[in-house]
Scaffold this active site. Structure first.
Site, short mmCIF file in Angstrom:
data_model
loop_
_atom_site.label_atom_id
_atom_site.label_comp_id
_atom_site.label_asym_id
_atom_site.label_seq_id
_atom_site.Cartn_x
_atom_site.Cartn_y
_atom_site.Cartn_z
N CYS A 173 -64.49 11.77 -101.48
CA CYS A 173 -63.07 12.16 -101.54
C CYS A 173 -62.75 13.27 -100.55
O CYS A 173 -61.63 13.35 -100.05
CB CYS A 173 -62.69 12.57 -102.96
SG CYS A 173 -63.83 13.77 -103.64
N LYS A 226 -65.00 5.13 -118.98
CA LYS A 226 -64.99 3.83 -118.31
C LYS A 226 -65.43 4.02 -116.86
O LYS A 226 -64.71 4.59 -116.05
CB LYS A 226 -63.60 3.19 -118.32
CG LYS A 226 -63.72 1.70 -117.94
CD LYS A 226 -62.48 1.09 -117.38
CE LYS A 226 -62.29 1.29 -115.90
NZ LYS A 226 -63.29 0.62 -115.05
N GLU A 279 -56.02 7.38 -96.40
CA GLU A 279 -57.43 7.53 -96.76
C GLU A 279 -58.15 6.19 -96.54
O GLU A 279 -57.76 5.18 -97.11
CB GLU A 279 -57.56 7.94 -98.23
CG GLU A 279 -59.00 8.24 -98.61
CD GLU A 279 -59.16 8.60 -100.08
OE1 GLU A 279 -58.55 7.93 -100.93
OE2 GLU A 279 -59.90 9.55 -100.37
N GLU A 295 -58.15 13.88 -110.38
CA GLU A 295 -58.90 14.23 -109.16
C GLU A 295 -58.76 13.04 -108.23
O GLU A 295 -59.36 11.99 -108.46
CB GLU A 295 -60.38 14.46 -109.49
CG GLU A 295 -60.64 15.61 -110.42
CD GLU A 295 -60.35 16.97 -109.79
OE1 GLU A 295 -60.27 17.05 -108.56
OE2 GLU A 295 -60.21 17.93 -110.54
P1 NAD Z 1 -59.57 3.50 -108.00
O1 NAD Z 1 -58.43 4.42 -108.23
O2 NAD Z 1 -59.31 2.13 -107.54
O3 NAD Z 1 -60.44 3.36 -109.33
C1 NAD Z 1 -60.93 4.48 -110.02
C2 NAD Z 1 -61.16 4.11 -111.47
O4 NAD Z 1 -59.90 3.80 -112.06
C3 NAD Z 1 -62.04 2.88 -111.68
O5 NAD Z 1 -62.83 3.06 -112.84
C4 NAD Z 1 -61.03 1.77 -111.93
O6 NAD Z 1 -61.54 0.72 -112.71
C5 NAD Z 1 -59.95 2.53 -112.69
N1 NAD Z 1 -58.61 1.94 -112.61
C6 NAD Z 1 -58.08 1.19 -111.62
N2 NAD Z 1 -56.81 0.81 -111.94
C7 NAD Z 1 -56.55 1.34 -113.15
C8 NAD Z 1 -55.42 1.32 -114.01
N3 NAD Z 1 -54.30 0.67 -113.68
N4 NAD Z 1 -55.48 1.98 -115.19
C9 NAD Z 1 -56.60 2.66 -115.53
N5 NAD Z 1 -57.71 2.70 -114.77
C10 NAD Z 1 -57.69 2.07 -113.58
O7 NAD Z 1 -60.54 4.29 -107.01
P2 NAD Z 1 -61.93 3.82 -106.40
O8 NAD Z 1 -61.67 2.85 -105.33
O9 NAD Z 1 -62.88 3.44 -107.49
O10 NAD Z 1 -62.46 5.20 -105.80
C11 NAD Z 1 -62.07 5.69 -104.61
C12 NAD Z 1 -60.99 6.74 -104.77
O11 NAD Z 1 -61.43 7.80 -105.62
C13 NAD Z 1 -60.65 7.41 -103.46
O12 NAD Z 1 -59.26 7.53 -103.34
C14 NAD Z 1 -61.29 8.79 -103.59
O13 NAD Z 1 -60.72 9.77 -102.78
C15 NAD Z 1 -61.12 9.05 -105.03
N6 NAD Z 1 -62.07 10.09 -105.47
C16 NAD Z 1 -61.59 11.35 -105.76
C17 NAD Z 1 -62.47 12.35 -106.12
C18 NAD Z 1 -61.98 13.75 -106.45
O14 NAD Z 1 -62.71 14.49 -107.09
N7 NAD Z 1 -60.78 14.14 -106.04
C19 NAD Z 1 -63.82 12.08 -106.19
C20 NAD Z 1 -64.28 10.80 -105.88
C21 NAD Z 1 -63.38 9.80 -105.52
#
Ligand code: NAD
Length: 500
Positions: free
Chosen positions: A303, A194, A400, A269
């Site tokens: 990230c 997804k 963050e 992650e």
């Molecule tokens: P997010 O957590 O809002 O969303 C990430 C994904 O999770 C999306 O596909 C979203 O639709 C899904 N999601 C949201 N709520 C959910 C739920 N309740 N159940 C299941 N899936 C759900 O994050 P974002 O805003 O898309 O991305 C930014 C974040 O990602 C930042 O915190 C960043 O640090 C992190 N990130 C981490 C890494 C790493 O490798 N550690 C890499 C890239 C981004």
């Protein structure tokens, strides 16, 4: 000679508004559609379907069937390797359309889409392809004494964990999809991916290319929709064996709790607040440029973004003002314009969040040296912001932001630098800028982060494990470590009587 749309704008020809379930385009969702935007203009470029519980179930069932089907289950490792290599070739053949589609949907600079999303994506596919043929267990020299006269042959068998629910964020949409899919299928798992609701387009195209590469239907499925609807239904589905999640720490915690209900395997992650530590013996010019790259690369939507800058007192003013000057001179614009250095934030909502943090920084009394304003126009632009003299308890130093905002502070001793670097609930990355190996080598073991860079920042490689300490996650991607996350270990113990 007439130029077709596919030739002049290959990214438009690559837009798909369906999902891929069991090898077929699926246009049925739960009734809701979600607009997909071009963040440089604010215009709608596509409508995505939202998978409800019925479509999530269809996708998981398709992945389950594919997992047990001889066409996948009995495929020799070298054939899985070949499929991944085919996919890498196809990604390269469609490089221009994929890169342009990513820039259109995410806003990032086209050079980044070309070099990282597509170029590194193909590199990761090939690296993981190689692992397909190198997965092995161990023979175990056991000492079981009963019953008398019996011997044992014992060994471990690594086996694919099963159906993987892969959920990824919007900051590197194609690359993150590949980071999940490649190790999963290299081990023999099947996947329901997804993508983030902001950026679904390249993942759908990748699933189509996987079919063209020869992956059997159901091995790689892509469903779209909001996290709290589609993502939550996928996480809760009893047919899922493992969840591979990249995203915010907040959502990661929800997913970790949900996974424990039925003991799904889970790797997380998550977010970061990575420190950039500049020692007074460094090459100052290199450090200033490095600190700028660390935070402004991909608009700070990284990230491991170097969002906390700690500079030793003797060179603090020089480094911080140098960084502010660089930030002030950066060109904002469309990712398609080759002169652009800072593209738009991914969405209007995310731009609001970044601007709110800049207001918070001002209210907290930090000194804003440059940037911090929204740019005029319809795109979601924010001028890169440099805050100096930021208190260690300030929210902009602790939370963050995920945007082009850096919080700088000074330190006196190496001991203070280590304490500041570790003063966070996160532990994803850190960088040290210095020419003194003795100082650097004493610091590295004491910094609590999954990756420590020296005189560089944000550099990754498929062979280098990547993941977080503390609240930045559980598990490691890339390298052998990623393969292990998609395997169960079965111990086999065979008794046989002694012949003499
Ligand atoms: P997010 O957590 O809002 O969303 C990430 C994904 O999770 C999306 O596909 C979203 O639709 C899904 N999601 C949201 N709520 C959910 C739920 N309740 N159940 C299941 N899936 C759900 O994050 P974002 O805003 O898309 O991305 C930014 C974040 O990602 C930042 O915190 C960043 O640090 C992190 N990130 C981490 C890494 C790493 O490798 N550690 C890499 C890239 C981004």
């Amino acid at each position: 000679m007439s130029v077709t749309l596919a030739q002049s704008r290959p990214e438009l020809a690559a837009i798909r508004e369906h999902m891929i379930i069991d090898g077929q385009p699926c246009t049925q969702g739960d009734g809701a559609t979600i607009p997909v935007y071009d963040p440089a203009t604010g215009k709608v470029i596509a409508q995505q379907i939202q998978a409800g519980s019925k479509q999530v179930d269809q996708a998981v069932q398709a992945a389950r069937r594919a997992f047990g089907h001889p066409a996948w289950r009995d495929l020799p490792p070298v054939a899985r390797e070949r499929l991944l290599l085919n996919l890498a070739d196809l990604v390269e053949q469609h490089a221009e359309a994929l890169a342009r589609l990513e820039t259109l949907n995410n806003g990032k600079l086209l050079a980044l889409s070309q070099g990282l999303e597509v170029g590194a994506g193909a590199q990761w596919l090939r690296y993981m392809a190689g692992w397909s043929t190198k997965i092995s267990g161990e023979t175990l020299n056991v000492s079981i004494p009963f019953p008398p006269g019996f011997h044992y042959h014992a060994y471990t068998r690594p086996e694919p964990v099963g159906v993987v629910a892969a959920i990824v964020p919007w900051n590197f949409p194609l690359l993150m999809a590949i980071w999940k899919i490649a190790p999963a299928v290299a081990t023999g798992c099947t996947v329901v991916l997804k993508p983030a609701e902001e950026t679904p387009l390249t993942a759908i195209r990748l699933a189509e290319l996987a079919l063209e590469a020869g992956f059997p239907p159901g091995v790689i499925n892509v469903i779209t929709g909001r996290g709290e609807v589609t993502g939550a239904a996928l996480v809760a589905h009893p047919g899922v064996d493992k969840i591979a999640f990249t995203g915010s720490t907040e959502v990661g915690k929800l997913i970790g709790h949900a996974a424990m209900d039925d003991m799904k395997r889970v790797s997380l992650e998550l977010g970061g607040k990575s420190p950039v530590v500049v020692l007074d013996d460094c090459d100052v010019e290199l450090a200033v440029q490095g600190a700028a790259n660390a935070i402004f690369f991909n608009q700070g939507q990284v990230c491991t973004a170097g969002s906390r800058l700690y500079v030793q007192e003797g060179i603090y003013d020089k480094v911080v003002s140098g960084l502010a000057d660089l930030a002030a001179g950066m060109t904002l614009g469309s990712g398609f314009d080759p002169t652009t250095q800072i593209g738009p934030m991914v969405s209007a909502r995310h731009r609001r969040r970044v601007l709110d943090y800049i207001d918070i920084g001002r209210q907290e009394g930090a000194r804003l040296l440059s940037g911090g304003q929204a740019a005029d126009g319809d795109g979601y632009f924010v001028r890169p912001a440099v805050f100096a003299d930021v208190d260690r308890d300030a929210r902009i130093a602790r939370e963050e932001i995920f945007g082009p905002v850096v919080a700088a502070a000074k330190f006196a001793s190496d001991e203070q630098a280590i304490a500041l670097a570790n003063d966070t609930c996160f532990g994803l990355g850190a960088s040290i800028w210095s020419n003194d190996l003795a100082r650097v080598n004493q610091m590295i073991p004491r910094i609590r982060a999954g990756t420590v860079w020296v005189n560089t920042h944000n550099m990754l490689d498929p062979h280098m494990p990547f993941g977080g300490y503390k609240q930045s996650g559980i598990g490691r991607e890339h390298g052998r470590a990623a393969i292990d996350m998609y395997l169960e270990s079965k111990s086999v113990c065979m008794a046989y009587p002694s012949r003499h």
